[in-house]
Structure formats: structure tokens, C-alpha cells
Motif scaffolding. Structure first.
Motif, mmCIF file in Angstrom:
data_model
loop_
_atom_site.group_PDB
_atom_site.id
_atom_site.type_symbol
_atom_site.label_atom_id
_atom_site.label_comp_id
_atom_site.label_asym_id
_atom_site.label_seq_id
_atom_site.Cartn_x
_atom_site.Cartn_y
_atom_site.Cartn_z
ATOM 1 N N TRP A 118 0.860 -1.184 0.000
ATOM 2 C CA TRP A 118 0.000 0.000 0.000
ATOM 3 C C TRP A 118 0.892 1.228 0.000
ATOM 4 O O TRP A 118 1.654 1.451 0.936
ATOM 5 C CB TRP A 118 -0.891 0.008 1.244
ATOM 6 C CG TRP A 118 -1.838 -1.143 1.280
ATOM 7 C CD1 TRP A 118 -1.602 -2.392 1.800
ATOM 8 C CD2 TRP A 118 -3.167 -1.172 0.769
ATOM 9 N NE1 TRP A 118 -2.702 -3.183 1.640
ATOM 10 C CE2 TRP A 118 -3.687 -2.457 1.012
ATOM 11 C CE3 TRP A 118 -3.972 -0.229 0.133
ATOM 12 C CZ2 TRP A 118 -4.971 -2.823 0.640
ATOM 13 C CZ3 TRP A 118 -5.251 -0.597 -0.244
ATOM 14 C CH2 TRP A 118 -5.733 -1.879 0.007
ATOM 15 N N TRP A 119 0.824 2.024 -1.067
ATOM 16 C CA TRP A 119 1.539 3.301 -1.138
ATOM 17 C C TRP A 119 0.595 4.341 -0.570
ATOM 18 O O TRP A 119 -0.395 4.712 -1.209
ATOM 19 C CB TRP A 119 1.963 3.615 -2.576
ATOM 20 C CG TRP A 119 2.854 2.540 -3.116
ATOM 21 C CD1 TRP A 119 2.558 1.624 -4.074
ATOM 22 C CD2 TRP A 119 4.186 2.253 -2.697
ATOM 23 N NE1 TRP A 119 3.619 0.785 -4.275
ATOM 24 C CE2 TRP A 119 4.642 1.146 -3.443
ATOM 25 C CE3 TRP A 119 5.052 2.815 -1.747
ATOM 26 C CZ2 TRP A 119 5.916 0.600 -3.284
ATOM 27 C CZ3 TRP A 119 6.316 2.268 -1.592
ATOM 28 C CH2 TRP A 119 6.732 1.177 -2.349
ATOM 29 N N ILE A 120 0.848 4.753 0.642
ATOM 30 C CA ILE A 120 -0.020 5.670 1.371
ATOM 31 C C ILE A 120 0.421 7.088 1.054
ATOM 32 O O ILE A 120 1.539 7.490 1.364
ATOM 33 C CB ILE A 120 0.044 5.361 2.880
ATOM 34 C CG1 ILE A 120 -0.505 3.945 3.111
ATOM 35 C CG2 ILE A 120 -0.718 6.403 3.675
ATOM 36 C CD1 ILE A 120 -0.380 3.453 4.534
ATOM 37 N N SER A 121 -0.459 7.831 0.403
ATOM 38 C CA SER A 121 -0.066 9.108 -0.180
ATOM 39 C C SER A 121 -1.019 10.239 0.171
ATOM 40 O O SER A 121 -2.234 10.116 0.030
ATOM 41 C CB SER A 121 0.004 8.959 -1.700
ATOM 42 O OG SER A 121 0.547 10.109 -2.277
ATOM 43 N N GLN A 122 -0.430 11.328 0.610
ATOM 44 C CA GLN A 122 -1.157 12.563 0.906
ATOM 45 C C GLN A 122 -0.750 13.582 -0.151
ATOM 46 O O GLN A 122 0.423 13.932 -0.263
ATOM 47 C CB GLN A 122 -0.758 13.053 2.303
ATOM 48 C CG GLN A 122 -1.306 14.389 2.682
ATOM 49 C CD GLN A 122 -0.755 14.833 4.046
ATOM 50 O OE1 GLN A 122 -0.145 14.072 4.783
ATOM 51 N NE2 GLN A 122 -0.979 16.085 4.358
ATOM 52 N N ARG A 123 -1.691 14.038 -0.928
ATOM 53 C CA ARG A 123 -1.394 15.035 -1.962
ATOM 54 C C ARG A 123 -1.157 16.375 -1.276
ATOM 55 O O ARG A 123 -2.010 16.868 -0.538
ATOM 56 C CB ARG A 123 -2.549 15.118 -2.962
ATOM 57 C CG ARG A 123 -2.238 15.938 -4.193
ATOM 58 C CD ARG A 123 -1.351 15.176 -5.139
ATOM 59 N NE ARG A 123 -1.144 15.942 -6.363
ATOM 60 C CZ ARG A 123 -0.001 15.979 -7.011
ATOM 61 N NH1 ARG A 123 1.036 15.286 -6.594
ATOM 62 N NH2 ARG A 123 0.113 16.697 -8.098
#
Length: 131
Positions: A118-123
């Protein structure tokens, strides 16, 4: 073409050993909400639908015909650091520490106990990705 509410044109479908534990991780570790569950005659999950933000994923207990098959997913979250900690607290392991990326995301990666990444990403920017 009709697509049911809360589904996209493409919907991830997980076949995992111990689907019950995986559903628990999706809810507790990634903040999902279970919206539907049906069971096989042996009591194992035939189909569970879990809402993650604006997306729904499906989960089934693996079988000889449909063996476990891990994959990788890009998951947008409001707070990457907090979301990573939550995933780690619920059994995931680090793939990549959270850091600011040159393409405008704050991102880290975890591997769940079923082998999915899971690539957990916050823009960080309110703009599309660009070259």
C-alpha cells in the motif's frame, strides 16, 4: 452502462487466505468501512465489500481455484504520517518511510500481512501530476 453507487469502473478484488483477518486490517489499519458481507457454506467470506475513502474493494477467501494473489495499491489519505502509523499498528511492515516526494505527494509504503503493498499518499498540492 450502469455501475453501482460507491464503485468505480475498476474495482480491486482481493483473494486472500484468512479473509476475515484481511477485512479487519482494511477496517482497523486503513480506516475502511464494511458495507456488505456474504458467507460461503463453510462460514468463510464469499464476498465482503469494504469502502476506503471514495473507493470500494471486494474480498474473498482464497481457494484452490482462486489462490491468494497479492498486489500493490496507491491509497490517497488526508494525513500520510498518521495513516502509516495506523497501518503499522495493525500489522503492516515498512516498505518505505513517509517522505515528501518531488511530484507533490507526501508518501510512504507498507506491506500488509497478506503480501499486498500500500503506497499511502497525501497530496500536498492541489494540482494534477505533471512531467
Amino acid at each position: 452502462m450502469y455501475i453501482p453507487p460507491d464503485f468505480g469502473t475498476v474495482t480491486p478484488y482481493f483473494f486472500v487466505a484468512d479473509a476475515e483477518a484481511f477485512v479487519h486490517f482494511l477496517i482497523q489499519g486503513l480506516g475502511g468501512t464494511e458495507t456488505l458481507r456474504s458467507l460461503r457454506p463453510d462460514g468463510k467470506i464469499a464476498n465482503a465489500q469494504i469502502r476506503l475513502g471514495t473507493s470500494t474493494v471486494m474480498v474473498s477467501e482464497s481457494s484452490a481455484k482462486y489462490p491468494p494473489m497479492p498486489s500493490s495499491f496507491y491509497l490517497y489519505v488526508a494525513d500520510a504520517d498518521q495513516s502509516m502509523q495506523k497501518a503499522l499498528t495493525h500489522g503492516a511492515t515498512i516498505e518505505m518511510e513517509v517522505q515528501d516526494m518531488p511530484y507533490g505527494d507526501r508518501q510512504g509504503g507498507v506491506r500488509d500481512t497478506h503480501g499486498n503493498i500500500w503506497w499511502i499518499s497525501q497530496r500536498l498540492v492541489h494540482a494534477p501530476y505533471s512531467e
